[in-house]
Motif scaffolding. Structure first.
Motif, short mmCIF file in Angstrom:
data_model
loop_
_atom_site.label_atom_id
_atom_site.label_comp_id
_atom_site.label_asym_id
_atom_site.label_seq_id
_atom_site.Cartn_x
_atom_site.Cartn_y
_atom_site.Cartn_z
N VAL A 8 1.88 -31.47 -14.03
CA VAL A 8 2.25 -30.98 -15.20
C VAL A 8 3.84 -31.27 -15.42
O VAL A 8 4.35 -31.56 -16.33
CB VAL A 8 1.80 -29.25 -15.31
N PRO A 9 4.86 -30.55 -14.35
CA PRO A 9 6.19 -30.82 -14.43
C PRO A 9 6.61 -32.24 -14.51
O PRO A 9 7.41 -32.60 -15.24
CB PRO A 9 6.92 -30.05 -13.64
N LEU A 10 5.84 -33.22 -13.90
CA LEU A 10 6.12 -34.49 -13.66
C LEU A 10 5.82 -35.08 -14.85
O LEU A 10 6.59 -36.09 -15.45
CB LEU A 10 5.28 -35.21 -12.74
N ALA A 11 4.72 -34.59 -15.85
CA ALA A 11 4.21 -35.28 -17.15
C ALA A 11 5.67 -34.93 -18.02
O ALA A 11 5.84 -35.86 -18.86
CB ALA A 11 3.31 -34.77 -17.49
N ILE A 12 6.16 -33.72 -17.91
CA ILE A 12 7.03 -33.19 -19.04
C ILE A 12 8.43 -34.11 -18.53
O ILE A 12 8.99 -34.83 -19.52
CB ILE A 12 7.49 -31.64 -18.49
N SER A 13 8.88 -34.36 -17.34
CA SER A 13 9.75 -35.42 -16.80
C SER A 13 9.51 -36.68 -17.51
O SER A 13 10.46 -37.24 -17.96
CB SER A 13 9.97 -35.53 -15.35
N GLU A 14 8.31 -37.00 -17.52
CA GLU A 14 8.00 -38.38 -17.89
C GLU A 14 8.29 -38.34 -19.48
O GLU A 14 8.73 -39.43 -19.80
CB GLU A 14 6.66 -38.88 -17.66
#
Lengths: 223, 101
Positions: free
Chosen positions: A187-193
């Motif tokens: 989830v946080p990585l997807a937001i970073s992406e």
């Protein structure tokens, strides 16, 4: 999201390979067509592939105390459509299977299906759909990249659950367990992406107006 | 635009650094791919992969070398792309620069 070499039964490898192949072939044909019709976007296509290279090499820490990597496919999917992104993803996945022992040749079809097909189709749908109902293009790009990334990891979880059903909970029980590992970490990585993709979009909107216009990327809006 | 991009970049940094600070005592930040293979051996004890990878980097140092190479290739091309686009726009705005070369 890489299913490792030798971790899927041969029948699954063949089935995912057969499912992915038509998209990669269609993407190869589209690359030829787009480059012929819009030769000026050649370098932008390479840059979109380069973005997939960078983002899928970045292993980032997550709130779950584990780490994973983004996919980088949302940008290419938005600009060039999903099937061209299948080709770009196949190149990156092959590089990682051969040189990094990440993913594998037997699992290539399954990994292309999650990273190169489902993720890009979700991304493209949001990128085209959200502006049509009134959202801004940067917001659509953000949602496209974020949910393209997340959906890739959801597919990986389901693929593993089909191959390794839980002795008690079956496929669904296993899916919940795999999603617990992949989806929540992501989830946080997807937001970073999503954020990184908007950064690149903003740069493109400033420096690459002509290419974006010829690809129809502004979707009829004055950006 | 540049200011907005700096804020977005700050968001990415917070999302990456936050977990490191939050979990500094307990977490090991292992890869989720490895956790998945652990879960597989849990669901199907004794499962052995039926094909070995073509080539495995001999150490984690060599592995990080190749990951760095992958990122460098991508970042290099992106930098070339934006540098070229910016240069072309500036040359168009100031034709005398182009003429002098």
């Amino acid at each position: 999201m890489h299913i490792m070499e030798g971790y899927l039964p041969a029948t699954h490898c063949l089935a995912w390979g057969a499912a992915s192949a038509p998209f990669v072939i269609a993407g190869g044909l589209r690359v030829k067509k787009v480059v012929r019709e819009h030769p000026e976007v050649k370098l932008l296509l390479a840059a979109s592939g380069a973005f997939v290279f960078v983002l899928s090499a970045l292993k980032l820490p997550s709130v779950t105390g584990s780490s994973s990597h983004p996919t980088g496919t949302g940008l290419a999917a938005s600009l060039f459509g999903p099937t061209i992104t299948s080709v770009l993803s196949a190149i990156v996945l092959l590089f990682q299977a051969l040189l990094l022992a990440h993913g594998g040749l037997t699992t290539l079809g399954a990994n292309i299906f999650s990273m190169g097909i489902v993720g890009p189709f979700v991304a493209y749908g949001l990128y085209r759909g959200l502006p049509a109902v009134g959202f801004s293009i940067p917001l659509a790009i953000f949602a496209a990249a974020t949910f393209g990334d997340l959906s890739t990891y959801v597919v990986t979880s389901l693929q593993l659950a089909l191959a390794f059903p839980d002795p008690v909970g079956g496929v669904i029980g296993a899916a919940v367990k795999f999603l617990g590992i992949f989806a929540i970490t992501q989830v946080p990585l997807a937001i970073s992406e999503g954020l990184l993709t908007v950064i690149v979009w903003n740069l493109l909107a400033k420096y690459s107006r002509e290419e974006l216009t010829s690809l129809g990327a502004f979707q009829g809006r004055a950006v | 635009m540049m200011k907005r991009n700096l804020w977005l970049l700050l968001g990415v940094i917070v999302l990456a650094v936050g977990p490191l600070m939050f979990h500094s005592e307990t977490a090991k930040f292992g890869g989720s791919d490895d956790q998945a293979s652990a879960l597989i051996s849990n669901i199907k004890p004794g499962y052995q992969r039926w094909v070995q990878p073509v080539w495995t980097p001999p150490s984690s140092e060599i592995e990080s070398l190749i990951f760095a190479l992958q990122a460098a290739l991508g970042a290099g091309l992106l930098g070339y792309y934006f540098g070229r686009k910016r240069g072309l726009i500036e040359a168009k705005d100031a034709p005398e620069i182009r003429a002098s070369h």
